[in-house]
Design a protein around this motif. Structure first.
Motif, PDB file in Angstrom:
ATOM      1  N   TYR A 111       0.834  -1.204   0.000  1.00  0.00           N
ATOM      2  CA  TYR A 111       0.000   0.000   0.000  1.00  0.00           C
ATOM      3  C   TYR A 111       0.868   1.252   0.000  1.00  0.00           C
ATOM      4  CZ  TYR A 111      -3.307   3.495   1.787  1.00  0.00           C
ATOM      5  OH  TYR A 111      -4.064   4.618   1.964  1.00  0.00           O
ATOM      6  N   LYS A 113       3.842   1.645  -1.215  1.00  0.00           N
ATOM      7  CA  LYS A 113       4.427   1.830  -2.551  1.00  0.00           C
ATOM      8  C   LYS A 113       3.426   2.482  -3.496  1.00  0.00           C
ATOM      9  CE  LYS A 113       7.742  -2.013  -2.412  1.00  0.00           C
ATOM     10  NZ  LYS A 113       8.120  -3.322  -2.990  1.00  0.00           N
ATOM     11  N   THR A 114       2.165   2.084  -3.379  1.00  0.00           N
ATOM     12  CA  THR A 114       1.130   2.682  -4.221  1.00  0.00           C
ATOM     13  C   THR A 114       0.959   4.160  -3.896  1.00  0.00           C
ATOM     14  OG1 THR A 114      -0.054   0.577  -4.335  1.00  0.00           O
ATOM     15  CG2 THR A 114      -1.304   2.560  -4.876  1.00  0.00           C
ATOM     16  N   SER A 117       3.968   6.333  -5.118  1.00  0.00           N
ATOM     17  CA  SER A 117       4.106   6.510  -6.570  1.00  0.00           C
ATOM     18  C   SER A 117       3.138   7.542  -7.135  1.00  0.00           C
ATOM     19  CB  SER A 117       3.863   5.176  -7.280  1.00  0.00           C
ATOM     20  OG  SER A 117       2.523   4.725  -7.052  1.00  0.00           O
ATOM     21  N   ASP A 122      -4.740   9.654  -0.051  1.00  0.00           N
ATOM     22  CA  ASP A 122      -5.836   8.719   0.171  1.00  0.00           C
ATOM     23  C   ASP A 122      -6.431   9.013   1.546  1.00  0.00           C
ATOM     24  OD1 ASP A 122      -7.617   6.669   0.404  1.00  0.00           O
ATOM     25  OD2 ASP A 122      -6.177   5.050   0.130  1.00  0.00           O
TER      26      ASP A 122
END
Length: 201
Positions: A111, A113-114, A117, A122
């Motif tokens: 999560y 890493k997402t 990037s 969120d």
């Protein structure tokens, strides 16, 4: 009379239910990025009551029947001090935190890493492994994850907190204040840091 005599030979059964619940709650509140104030304000009195109940019940049994019944039911009498000492050792080495984080780390890293990037924050709250993660945002060199464990006293009239969580910071360099100017960053398990907002009492 037989049931009454039997119940007097050992701590009552409900006592072991309370002991189990207090132990589990202590582990939960000690497994977050930082200790919840609830652990001190609620768990310490609960543990004090459990220990005092065990001590005075045992003392009363010894004065009534001597050591015979205590030795006969030695495991039940030894259970409370063993659990208590185990809890103290676990808290001293941050055992609950390490167990919970180790089980959650693969999901949280994917999560992070997402988040790292992308450019968007969120704001949703979801379970990432065993942590309830909210308000995640990219930072320079990684990602910041806010863990919301729903502390009872958090953001109350007496305690104001800006939160706590983890920082995924794989890029190396100086991680000081990686999560922002209003936080303190603590080394944890590379490439992870723990961040904690400044609290005001």
């Amino acid at each position: 009379m037989q049931d009454g005599r039997r119940s007097g030979r050992q701590p009552a059964r409900w006592y072991f239910v309370v002991l189990t619940v207090v132990t589990l709650l202590s582990c939960y509140w000690a497994s977050g990025p930082v200790w919840s104030y609830d652990l001190v304000f609620l768990m310490f009195p609960a543990w004090l009551w459990l220990v005092l109940y065990w001590f005075f019940r045992g003392l009363g049994e010894i004065r009534t029947t001597g050591w015979v019944t205590v030795r006969r039911q030695w495991f039940r009498w030894a259970l409370t001090p063993l659990v208590f000492l185990g809890m103290v050792v676990a808290l001293a080495v941050d055992g609950p935190l390490w167990v919970r984080f180790t089980l959650s780390e693969p999901i949280m890293q994917a999560y992070a890493k997402t988040i790292a990037s992308g450019e968007e924050v969120d704001e949703s709250c979801r379970w990432r492994g065993l942590y309830h993660v909210c308000w995640s945002s990219p930072i320079d060199g990684g990602a910041k994850l806010d863990v919301n464990d729903l502390g009872i006293l958090e953001n109350s009239a007496t305690i104001q907190t800006t939160g706590a969580g983890f920082v995924w910071f794989p890029g190396g360099g100086d991680p000081t204040r990686a999560a922002g100017d209003q936080t303190s960053d603590l080394p944890f398990a590379e490439p992870w840091l723990i961040w904690k907002g400044w609290d005001s009492m």
